[in-house]
Write a protein that holds these residues in place. Structure first.
Motif, PDB file in Angstrom:
ATOM      1  N   PRO A 174       4.322   6.726   7.659  1.00 42.51           N
ATOM      2  CA  PRO A 174       4.637   5.304   7.849  1.00 42.51           C
ATOM      3  C   PRO A 174       3.364   4.456   7.895  1.00 42.51           C
ATOM      4  CG  PRO A 174       5.880   6.669   9.376  1.00 42.51           C
ATOM      5  CD  PRO A 174       4.873   7.561   8.736  1.00 42.51           C
ATOM      6  N   LEU A 175       3.464   3.225   7.449  1.00 42.00           N
ATOM      7  CA  LEU A 175       2.298   2.340   7.383  1.00 42.00           C
ATOM      8  C   LEU A 175       1.611   2.202   8.740  1.00 42.00           C
ATOM      9  CD1 LEU A 175       0.516   0.300   5.862  1.00 42.00           C
ATOM     10  CD2 LEU A 175       2.208  -1.463   6.403  1.00 42.00           C
ATOM     11  N   LYS A 176       2.381   2.007   9.794  1.00 39.82           N
ATOM     12  CA  LYS A 176       1.785   1.825  11.122  1.00 39.82           C
ATOM     13  C   LYS A 176       1.003   3.052  11.571  1.00 39.82           C
ATOM     14  CE  LYS A 176       3.199  -2.345  12.240  1.00 39.82           C
ATOM     15  NZ  LYS A 176       2.223  -3.435  12.498  1.00 39.82           N
ATOM     16  N   HIS A 177       1.519   4.219  11.238  1.00 43.14           N
ATOM     17  CA  HIS A 177       0.845   5.464  11.609  1.00 43.14           C
ATOM     18  C   HIS A 177      -0.485   5.588  10.861  1.00 43.14           C
ATOM     19  CE1 HIS A 177       1.171  10.134  12.153  1.00 43.14           C
ATOM     20  NE2 HIS A 177       0.144   9.610  12.778  1.00 43.14           N
ATOM     21  N   CYS A 215       0.840  -1.196   0.000  1.00 42.49           N
ATOM     22  CA  CYS A 215       0.000   0.000   0.000  1.00 42.49           C
ATOM     23  C   CYS A 215       0.879   1.251   0.000  1.00 42.49           C
ATOM     24  CB  CYS A 215      -0.916   0.012   1.227  1.00 42.49           C
ATOM     25  SG  CYS A 215      -1.960   1.497   1.326  1.00 42.49           S
ATOM     26  N   ALA A 216       0.638   2.140  -0.984  1.00 43.24           N
ATOM     27  CA  ALA A 216       1.433   3.360  -1.090  1.00 43.24           C
ATOM     28  C   ALA A 216       0.572   4.623  -1.064  1.00 43.24           C
ATOM     29  CB  ALA A 216       2.258   3.332  -2.377  1.00 43.24           C
ATOM     30  N   ARG A 217      -0.740   4.443  -1.146  1.00 46.26           N
ATOM     31  CA  ARG A 217      -1.624   5.610  -1.117  1.00 46.26           C
ATOM     32  C   ARG A 217      -2.997   5.152  -0.669  1.00 46.26           C
ATOM     33  NH1 ARG A 217      -3.007   9.446  -6.359  1.00 46.26           N
ATOM     34  NH2 ARG A 217      -4.030  11.157  -5.220  1.00 46.26           N
ATOM     35  N   VAL A 218      -3.637   5.908   0.191  1.00 39.59           N
ATOM     36  CA  VAL A 218      -4.962   5.540   0.685  1.00 39.59           C
ATOM     37  C   VAL A 218      -5.844   6.775   0.740  1.00 39.59           C
ATOM     38  CG1 VAL A 218      -4.229   5.782   3.094  1.00 39.59           C
ATOM     39  CG2 VAL A 218      -6.239   4.402   2.557  1.00 39.59           C
ATOM     40  N   CYS A 219      -7.113   6.561   0.395  1.00 37.65           N
ATOM     41  CA  CYS A 219      -8.073   7.670   0.403  1.00 37.65           C
ATOM     42  C   CYS A 219      -9.371   7.194   1.037  1.00 37.65           C
ATOM     43  CB  CYS A 219      -8.337   8.151  -1.029  1.00 37.65           C
ATOM     44  SG  CYS A 219      -9.493   9.537  -1.159  1.00 37.65           S
ATOM     45  N   ILE A 220      -9.999   8.057   1.810  1.00 36.86           N
ATOM     46  CA  ILE A 220     -11.315   7.789   2.398  1.00 36.86           C
ATOM     47  C   ILE A 220     -12.214   8.968   2.067  1.00 36.86           C
ATOM     48  CG2 ILE A 220     -12.616   7.418   4.531  1.00 36.86           C
ATOM     49  CD1 ILE A 220     -10.138   6.223   5.784  1.00 36.86           C
ATOM     50  N   THR A 221     -13.435   8.667   1.610  1.00 34.32           N
ATOM     51  CA  THR A 221     -14.405   9.719   1.302  1.00 34.32           C
ATOM     52  C   THR A 221     -15.715   9.446   2.032  1.00 34.32           C
ATOM     53  OG1 THR A 221     -15.333   8.581  -0.631  1.00 34.32           O
ATOM     54  CG2 THR A 221     -13.425  10.010  -1.008  1.00 34.32           C
ATOM     55  N   TYR A 281      -0.184   9.602   1.217  1.00 33.50           N
ATOM     56  CA  TYR A 281       0.733   8.609   0.677  1.00 33.50           C
ATOM     57  C   TYR A 281       1.254   7.807   1.854  1.00 33.50           C
ATOM     58  CZ  TYR A 281       0.700  10.924  -3.851  1.00 33.50           C
ATOM     59  OH  TYR A 281       0.315  11.449  -5.055  1.00 33.50           O
ATOM     60  N   VAL A 282       1.551   6.561   1.633  1.00 35.54           N
ATOM     61  CA  VAL A 282       1.978   5.657   2.707  1.00 35.54           C
ATOM     62  C   VAL A 282       3.359   5.104   2.373  1.00 35.54           C
ATOM     63  CG1 VAL A 282       1.455   3.534   3.963  1.00 35.54           C
ATOM     64  CG2 VAL A 282      -0.411   5.028   3.207  1.00 35.54           C
ATOM     65  N   LYS A 283       4.229   5.152   3.363  1.00 39.48           N
ATOM     66  CA  LYS A 283       5.576   4.604   3.171  1.00 39.48           C
ATOM     67  C   LYS A 283       5.560   3.126   3.535  1.00 39.48           C
ATOM     68  CE  LYS A 283      10.412   5.731   4.025  1.00 39.48           C
ATOM     69  NZ  LYS A 283      11.314   6.716   4.659  1.00 39.48           N
ATOM     70  N   PRO A 284       5.729   2.225   2.555  1.00 39.32           N
ATOM     71  CA  PRO A 284       5.678   0.786   2.848  1.00 39.32           C
ATOM     72  C   PRO A 284       6.804   0.355   3.786  1.00 39.32           C
ATOM     73  CG  PRO A 284       5.459   1.209   0.492  1.00 39.32           C
ATOM     74  CD  PRO A 284       5.902   2.490   1.128  1.00 39.32           C
TER      75      PRO A 284
END
Length: 351
Positions: free
Chosen positions: A192-195, A148-154, A165-168
Motif C-alpha cells: 500500500p502507498l502509505k506503507h 506511483c506504482a513502482r519505486v526503486c532506491i539504489t 510495486y506500490v498499490k495506488p
C-alpha cells in the motif's frame, strides 16, 4: 582595435565587455560568477551550464580556436581538455559508461525481484547518498493523473537498497504498459502507498527528526533523482530541499534557456549511453541519476570557506557592491569576491 578602457571593463568570467566600469560592477552583482561554473579548458571562459559550454566548443557558432583544440584533445562527455589526443582517447573510454540494461535483467533475477515485491533496505551498508525513482500508472477518467506504482532506491554502487510495486490509493485506469511494463497482477498484492511512504521516509531520515536533518554532520541521507519534487509528491512524502540533488533542476545540467533537460538526453550526452529504450525501469533511472550526481560531485573546484552568495558571511559583499571603492577593483578582483547563487554538488565531497 579594443581600447584599454574597454579591456579594463571586460568581465573576467564570461568575457562580456562594458563601456563603463559601473556597468561591469552591475553585471557582477547579478551574474553570480564563481569558480563553480563550467569553464572552458582552453580560454577559461565561464559558462552558466555545460550546455552553454558545449555550444561554446562545438555549437553552431563556436570559438574557433577552442573548437580546434577540443576536437583534438577534448572529452565529449565531461568536456575536459586533455594533454594529448592519446590521453583523450584513454580518458574518454573511462569516462563513458555502459548501459545497465543487460546487467539489470541479471541483477533483478538474482535478487528475486520478479517474484518478490520488496528488498529490505537494512541489508545495505547504510549508504549516505541514495537515488530514488518512481514509475507512474494513470488514474482519473482519462488516465492522465500520475499514480506511483513502482519505486526503486539504489546506493552509490548501483546496489538495489529498496524496491517494491506500490498499490495506488486510487483506481488505475491506464497501466501505461508500453513504458512501465506494469500489469494489473503486479499491483494486486502490492505494498500500500502509505506503507511504502513510511518505509522510505524512515530510511531517508535514518532515525533523525525531519527538522534536524542537515547536509553536514547529520544522519539523514542525501537523495538523488530526476524530477524529485514530482516523485515525492506522488509518494505523498516530504523531505528537506537541502538534502535533495535533482538532475532536472541543477543549473549546470540545465538548458541555456534555463529549462530542464530530459534524463534521456543527460544520460546520452554526459554518460554516453541510452536510457528509456522500450519499457522504462526505475532502477535504470536511479543508476543514471547517481552517475550524473557523482560526476558533478567529484569536479575539482577551488575550495572557499563561504562559497554561496546567500551565506551570511558574504552579505557584506553586497554592501561593498554599492560603494564607489568597488569600481577601483580590477575585473579579476571582482571575480574573486563573487559567489555562486546555487549549491555546487562538489561541496558534498567536503561534508
Amino acid at each position: 582595435m579594443e581600447s584599454s578602457e574597454t579591456l579594463r571593463n571586460k568581465c573576467a568570467a564570461c568575457y562580456r565587455q562594458f563601456n563603463k566600469m559601473e556597468h561591469l560592477v552591475e553585471h557582477m552583482k547579478i551574474s553570480y560568477h564563481s569558480g563553480h561554473e563550467p569553464t572552458c579548458g582552453v580560454c577559461k571562459k565561464h559558462c552558466r551550464s555545460f550546455e552553454s559550454l558545449r555550444e561554446h566548443l562545438i555549437g553552431p557558432l563556436p570559438k574557433q580556436e577552442c573548437k580546434n583544440i577540443f576536437s583534438l584533445r577534448g572529452c565529449r562527455f565531461c568536456m575536459m581538455i586533455l594533454e594529448s589526443s592519446n590521453a583523450r582517447r584513454i580518458h574518454q573510454e573511462r569516462c563513458q559508461f555502459s548501459s545497465v540494461n543487460d546487467g539489470l535483467v541479471t541483477r533483478m533475477a538474482a535478487l528475486g525481484l520478479r517474484d518478490k515485491a520488496m528488498i529490505d533496505y537494512t541489508s545495505s551498508r547504510s549508504p549516505k547518498v541514495v537515488a530514488l525513482s518512481c514509475k507512474m500508472v494513470g488514474g482519473g477518467s482519462d488516465g492522465s493523473l500520475d499514480l506511483c506504482a513502482r519505486v526503486c532506491i539504489t546506493d552509490e554502487s548501483d546496489n538495489v537498497v529498496f524496491h517494491t510495486y506500490v498499490k495506488p490509493s486510487m483506481v488505475v485506469t491506464n497501466y501505461r504498459y508500453g513504458t512501465t511494463g506494469i500489469h494489473a497482477e503486479n499491483l494486486r498484492d502490492a505494498m500500500p502507498l502509505k506503507h511504502a511512504q513510511r518505509k522510505i521516509q524512515d530510511f531517508l531520515c535514518n532515525g533523525e527528526p525531519m527538522w534536524k536533518i542537515r547536509p553536514r554532520g547529520g544522519r539523514g541521507r542525501i537523495l538523488v533523482g530526476h524530477g524529485l519534487d514530482h516523485d515525492l509528491d506522488r509518494l505523498q512524502l516530504e523531505y528537506p530541499s537541502s538534502m535533495m540533488r535533482d538532475t532536472a533542476k541543477y543549473p549546470p545540467l540545465m538548458k541555456t534557456s534555463k529549462l530542464s533537460n530530459s534524463l534521456k538526453y543527460l544520460t546520452q550526452a554526459y554518460l554516453g549511453y541510452d536510457v528509456h529504450v522500450g519499457i522504462q525501469d526505475p532502477y535504470e533511472d536511479c543508476v543514471a541519476t547517481m552517475r550524473l550526481y557523482t560526476r558533478m560531485r567529484y569536479q575539482k573546484h577551488k575550495i572557499e570557506a563561504y562559497p554561496l552568495a546567500a551565506d551570511a558571511q558574504n552579505r557584506s559583499n553586497q554592501v561593498a557592491w554599492r560603494q564607489s571603492a568597488v569600481e577601483r577593483m580590477s575585473a579579476d578582483e571582482l571575480l574573486s569576491v563573487s559567489r555562486s547563487d546555487y549549491y555546487c554538488w562538489c561541496l558534498d565531497s567536503l561534508a
